[in-house]
Design an enzyme around this catalytic site. Structure first.
Site, short mmCIF file in Angstrom:
data_model
loop_
_atom_site.label_atom_id
_atom_site.label_comp_id
_atom_site.label_asym_id
_atom_site.label_seq_id
_atom_site.Cartn_x
_atom_site.Cartn_y
_atom_site.Cartn_z
N HIS A 146 26.49 -16.50 18.67
CA HIS A 146 27.52 -16.83 17.59
C HIS A 146 27.97 -15.81 16.63
O HIS A 146 27.54 -14.72 17.41
CB HIS A 146 26.09 -17.25 16.48
CG HIS A 146 25.13 -18.34 16.63
ND1 HIS A 146 24.13 -18.65 17.22
CD2 HIS A 146 25.56 -20.00 15.95
CE1 HIS A 146 23.92 -19.86 17.44
NE2 HIS A 146 24.61 -20.27 16.24
N ASN A 200 27.39 -27.92 19.51
CA ASN A 200 26.29 -28.11 19.71
C ASN A 200 25.82 -29.37 21.38
O ASN A 200 25.97 -29.16 22.21
CB ASN A 200 25.47 -28.55 18.91
CG ASN A 200 24.77 -27.33 18.22
OD1 ASN A 200 24.98 -26.31 18.78
ND2 ASN A 200 25.28 -26.93 16.72
N SER A 237 26.48 -24.28 12.82
CA SER A 237 25.94 -22.43 12.77
C SER A 237 27.13 -21.27 12.38
O SER A 237 26.70 -20.89 12.18
CB SER A 237 24.84 -22.10 13.90
OG SER A 237 25.43 -22.21 15.05
#
Length: 211
Positions: free
Chosen positions: A183, A99, A34
């Site tokens: 993020h 992750n 991401s």
């Protein structure tokens, strides 16, 4: 009456001067999770888009394709690397492992998958710039040591250019991250691009030089 010497005798040419040959654009693929995909941001704010713009502003002929998949792990990246990185790719910026770390995956599993990704790309003649990740402190010092060692070890093993920490300068800064704290915002991505830019430019020089 004396006539002027012909142009060729004067060392001049009637043919227009040729412009220097333009460099062929290099095709990069930003391959990751991401953080590459641009989670929570407009498409134009994602890392590959901002990086391409920054490189072009510095005179580099380059394209940067977005091959980021939100939620991807190193093992997930290994499963899709063959079709996510097309033929004709000149180089890959590899950013995976965040992750894995957030899930507490055994670092040996992460390293094995990243190693296999690099090996697959190397077999296809595609160089890699490795973007490293670091473990969160709450996972403990033992996990942190094992996880953080993955990226320098891979870089040494394969002779890769290493950008040690992809989120350098923004990790933990609330003003540069979305409310989830994980993020980057558009400004955060710009900070990431500014940090990694010298490494990418070194990578481009290596690609231009060839094997």
């Amino acid at each position: 009456m004396t006539l002027a010497a012909p142009l060729h005798a004067q060392g001049l040419s009637r043919e227009p001067a040729q412009e220097p040959a333009k460099e062929r654009p290099l095709n990069l693929v930003a391959f990751g999770d991401s953080l590459m995909a641009g989670y929570g941001l407009p498409a134009a704010a994602a890392f590959p888009v901002q990086l391409e713009a920054a490189l072009k502003a510095r005179g580099h002929a380059v394209t940067v394709a977005n091959a980021g998949v939100s939620g991807d792990t190193a093992t997930g990246g290994l499963d899709r690397v063959d079709w996510s990185v097309p033929d004709g790719t000149d180089g890959v910026i590899l950013e995976l492992g965040a992750n894995d770390m957030l899930r507490g995956t055994d670092p040996a599993v992460t390293e094995k998958a990243l190693d296999a990704i690099v090996a697959k790309l190397k077999a296809r003649g595609i160089p890699v710039l490795l973007a490293g990740m670091r473990a969160a402190p709450n996972l403990g010092p033992d996990y942190g040591r094992r996880f953080d060692a993955i990226y320098p070890r891979l870089a040494e093993r394969y002779g890769l250019i290493l950008y040690p920490f992809f989120l350098d300068g923004i990790a933990g800064d609330r003003s540069l991250n979305l409310p989830d704290g994980l993020h980057p915002t558009q400004a955060g991505v710009a900070r990431v691009v500014a940090g990694i830019l010298p490494s990418v430019e070194d990578f481009l020089k290596r690609l231009r030089k060839g094997p």
